[in-house]
Design an enzyme around this catalytic site. Structure first.
Site, PDB file in Angstrom:
ATOM      1  CG  HIS A 126      73.904 -38.859  72.064  1.00 34.63           C
ATOM      2  ND1 HIS A 126      72.822 -39.709  72.092  1.00 34.63           N
ATOM      3  CD2 HIS A 126      74.462 -38.915  73.312  1.00 34.63           C
ATOM      4  CE1 HIS A 126      72.740 -40.249  73.306  1.00 34.63           C
ATOM      5  NE2 HIS A 126      73.711 -39.778  74.057  1.00 34.63           N
ATOM      6  CB  CYS A 154      71.682 -39.472  76.860  1.00 33.60           C
ATOM      7  SG  CYS A 154      73.290 -38.750  77.236  1.00 33.60           S
ATOM      8  CD  GLU A 210      70.028 -40.042  69.850  1.00 33.57           C
ATOM      9  OE1 GLU A 210      69.216 -40.873  69.380  1.00 33.57           O
ATOM     10  OE2 GLU A 210      71.256 -40.244  69.914  1.00 33.57           O
TER      11      GLU A 210
HETATM   12  N1  PCA Z   1      76.209 -39.564  77.623  1.00 34.94           N
HETATM   13  C1  PCA Z   1      75.541 -40.634  78.323  1.00 34.94           C
HETATM   14  C2  PCA Z   1      75.048 -40.033  79.606  1.00 34.94           C
HETATM   15  C3  PCA Z   1      75.743 -38.733  79.732  1.00 34.94           C
HETATM   16  C4  PCA Z   1      76.339 -38.486  78.423  1.00 34.94           C
HETATM   17  O1  PCA Z   1      76.908 -37.441  78.076  1.00 34.94           O
HETATM   18  C5  PCA Z   1      74.451 -41.293  77.492  1.00 34.94           C
HETATM   19  O2  PCA Z   1      74.576 -41.317  76.255  1.00 34.94           O
HETATM   20  O3  PCA Z   1      73.482 -41.780  78.050  1.00 34.94           O
END
Ligand code: PCA
Length: 192
Positions: free
Chosen positions: A163, A139, A76
């Site tokens: 992610h 996140c 990200e």
């Molecule tokens: N994914 C979610 C919140 C916790 C996670 O592992 C997200 O992408 O916001």
């Protein structure tokens, strides 16, 4: 180098979170890393993370989460100043179209060496991509709040969010191999 690596607990009716599974594996391989598991709770997660930043004063922060539907490890690039939950957090909060911090910057950039990480993971055959949208859920929220905290406390350290695909779509040991590589690359980069 004191690296804090965080992951999230389960949410959305799933019993596991890929990031938590990977973090357990990473801790076995690198016992010296500092770790925190954050609940998918819009109040508890940021407070636990800020507490860790305050008490540990890490040299780098790598935050991990899972992204359903993703087939790649997503680096990200930036966090956005908005919460717009499609599903409630684990405490039942459904926050719609609200800034994370009133009058905060629109977005905050990752300070991880993303080009270097991308090239290194790609060279090892890991499926990797960059993304400029970490969602509008937890996140993105903790990513934003962490970057905001670091700026506000003059902590110029590498920090950012990654992610991972769901564990059902991507074997945990492969994701852990990729994150182990990332930690090694960051440690080498910090020395140079
Ligand atoms: N994914 C979610 C919140 C916790 C996670 O592992 C997200 O992408 O916001």
């Amino acid at each position: 180098m004191k690296i804090l690596v965080t992951a999230f607990g389960p949410f959305a009716g799933r019993s596991e979170n890929a990031s938590m599974l990977v973090l357990h594996e990473l801790k076995l391989r690198f016992p010296e890393i500092r770790t925190r598991i954050l609940p998918v709770d819009a109040v508890v997660a940021p407070s636990r993370l800020k507490q860790a930043l305050r008490s540990l004063r890490p040299d780098a922060v790598v935050m991990l989460g899972e992204a359903a539907g993703s087939k790649t490890i997503r680096l990200e690039t930036r966090a956005w100043n908005e919460m717009d939950f499609r599903i409630p957090d684990i405490a039942g909060r459904l926050i719609a179209a609200r800034p994370i911090r009133e009058d905060g910057p629109n977005s905050l950039n990752s300070t991880l060496p993303l080009d270097l990480i991308f090239t290194s993971l790609d060279a090892d055959g890991h499926p990797v991509s960059t993304s400029n949208d970490a969602g509008r859920y937890l996140c993105n929220q903790v990513f934003y709040q962490t970057m905001d905290y670091l700026v506000g406390h003059d902590m110029e350290i590498p920090a950012g969010f990654i992610h991972l695909p769901l564990a059902a779509d991507f074997p945990t040991n492969q994701a852990a191999d990729a994150m182990a590589k990332l930690l090694r690359v960051m440690a080498t980069d910090a020395e140079s």
